[in-house]
Scaffold this active site. Structure first.
Site, PDB file in Angstrom:
ATOM      1  N   TRP A   1     -14.018   9.323   4.396  1.00 26.09           N
ATOM      2  CA  TRP A   1     -14.740   8.607   5.437  1.00 26.09           C
ATOM      3  C   TRP A   1     -14.572   9.337   6.762  1.00 26.09           C
ATOM      4  O   TRP A   1     -13.684  10.190   6.910  1.00 26.09           O
ATOM      5  CB  TRP A   1     -14.284   7.153   5.554  1.00 26.09           C
TER       6      TRP A   1
ATOM      7  N   GLU B   1      -3.080  10.710   2.729  1.00 21.45           N
ATOM      8  CA  GLU B   1      -4.248  10.866   3.593  1.00 21.45           C
ATOM      9  C   GLU B   1      -4.248  12.274   4.195  1.00 21.45           C
ATOM     10  O   GLU B   1      -3.193  12.823   4.535  1.00 21.45           O
ATOM     11  CB  GLU B   1      -4.259   9.816   4.695  1.00 21.45           C
TER      12      GLU B   1
ATOM     13  N   THR C   1      -9.049   4.953  16.672  1.00 25.21           N
ATOM     14  CA  THR C   1      -9.348   5.492  15.343  1.00 25.21           C
ATOM     15  C   THR C   1      -9.778   6.946  15.447  1.00 25.21           C
ATOM     16  O   THR C   1      -9.325   7.804  14.682  1.00 25.21           O
ATOM     17  CB  THR C   1     -10.456   4.662  14.666  1.00 25.21           C
TER      18      THR C   1
ATOM     19  N   ARG D   1      -7.469   3.879  -5.456  1.00 25.39           N
ATOM     20  CA  ARG D   1      -8.693   4.088  -4.697  1.00 25.39           C
ATOM     21  C   ARG D   1      -8.716   5.512  -4.131  1.00 25.39           C
ATOM     22  O   ARG D   1      -7.704   5.999  -3.615  1.00 25.39           O
ATOM     23  CB  ARG D   1      -8.807   3.077  -3.558  1.00 25.39           C
TER      24      ARG D   1
ATOM     25  N   GLU E   1       0.823  -1.207   0.000  1.00 28.94           N
ATOM     26  CA  GLU E   1       0.000   0.000   0.000  1.00 28.94           C
ATOM     27  C   GLU E   1       0.857   1.257   0.000  1.00 28.94           C
ATOM     28  O   GLU E   1       1.902   1.317   0.664  1.00 28.94           O
ATOM     29  CB  GLU E   1      -0.894  -0.016   1.251  1.00 28.94           C
TER      30      GLU E   1
END
Length: 319
Positions: A184, A99, A195, A180, A95
């Protein structure tokens, strides 16, 4: 060790380049699946919007690349706990990430994972992205066999070599990856405490809607072909077999194009909406999501699962 030689072959980007301008050409459903929520296209670009808990609009390319260059011309979303993401991901859990946290307007996170290994916390590097929520910038990943660069508006801000990757070259991303893009709510109350902490805090949906804009994607594929097949379980670049194909056979669907999704309009600048079923969701904010991110006392974990049965058996074998 990788355990992916039994996965189905990946569909390769058969041409050496792909470019799509969402501001003029609408949604290109020949090359992208909407795997969660809905994505609306206007003259501003592809709009990824969160209005309420559970929203996580995401698109995923229908093809993979095997080393090359991917540029995202985009504007990230503001909002505490909101995460805008543009990544490359392989079946082998290699990956490469961009972000953006909604509470950090001038920072972009760069990160990488190899074979899904996430026990260490020193892979992330934050780079300057001034005005990322108000101004579109070009965020590029140049992925080569021996090194990867992250660039903002053409300026290299981070370089990772295969030798410098955590645990050495085996954890360096080196298997075919798809593309991708999505948004979110890491700060959703249903997420784990770690998180929410990593995402910057609790998301207040009354402050929305929260919107990320993708204007354009530009791709260079160093190894075009018909397919990519894992030749063994090593997960090494040298084990990947590139299927041969005359690149012209599908160039019409994998090049700059004017495509529209099933939508309420097809003219440039009109509003188009495409919606995916929940069964195709890739990004969600639940603890059982295909993507989960947590950070507790400095420990960030990222797990992506695409070849479901093989990944599950691998994880069980490690327990």
């Amino acid at each position: 060790m990788s355990q992916f030689s039994t996965c189905a072959a990946d569909t390769a980007l058969s041409s050496s380049t792909y470019t799509h301008d969402f501001t003029t050409d609408g949604f290109d459903d020949d090359n992208w699946n909407i795997t969660a929520g809905n994505v609306t296209t206007t003259s501003s670009g592809a709009l990824f919007t969160i209005k309420e808990s559970g929203d996580a609009p995401t698109i995923r390319s229908k093809w993979y690349i095997f080393f090359g260059r991917v540029s995202f011309i985009m504007r990230s979303s503001p909002g505490t706990g909101i995460v805008s993401s543009a990544i490359l991901l392989s079946d082998d859990l290699d990956e490469l990430d961009w972000e953006f946290l909604g509470g950090e307007a001038d920072v972009a996170q760069t990160n990488y994972f190899g074979k899904g290994e996430s026990s260490t916390t020193n892979r992330e590097v934050d780079v300057a992205a001034s005005g990322s929520q108000t101004t579109s910038h070009n965020y590029t990943i140049v992925w080569k066999k021996d090194s990867t660069e992250w660039l903002v508006d053409g300026v290299v801000l981070r370089t990772l070599t295969a030798d410098d990757a955590v645990s050495g070259g085996n954890s360096y991303p080196q298997t075919p990856m798809d593309v991708r893009v999505g948004i979110w709510a890491g700060g959703d109350s249903s997420n784990a405490e770690g998180t929410i902490e990593w995402a910057g805090g609790d998301t207040d949906y009354s402050q929305g809607p929260f919107e990320m804009v993708l204007e354009k994607v530009e791709v260079v594929n160093d190894n075009p072909g018909s397919s990519y097949t894992y030749g063994d379980t090593s997960g090494d670049a040298d084990s990947i077999d590139v299927g041969d194909e005359d690149a012209t056979t599908s160039a019409s669907s994998q090049s700059s194009s004017t495509k529209t999704s099933t939508a309420s309009g097809s003219a440039a600048g009109s509003t188009e909406t495409a919606t995916a079923t929940q069964s195709g969701m890739w990004w969600t904010t639940s603890a059982e999501a295909l993507v989960s991110k947590s950070q507790s006392e400095g420990n960030q974990v990222s797990v992506q699962v695409t070849c479901f049965a093989i990944v599950l058996s691998t994880l069980l074998a490690l327990l």
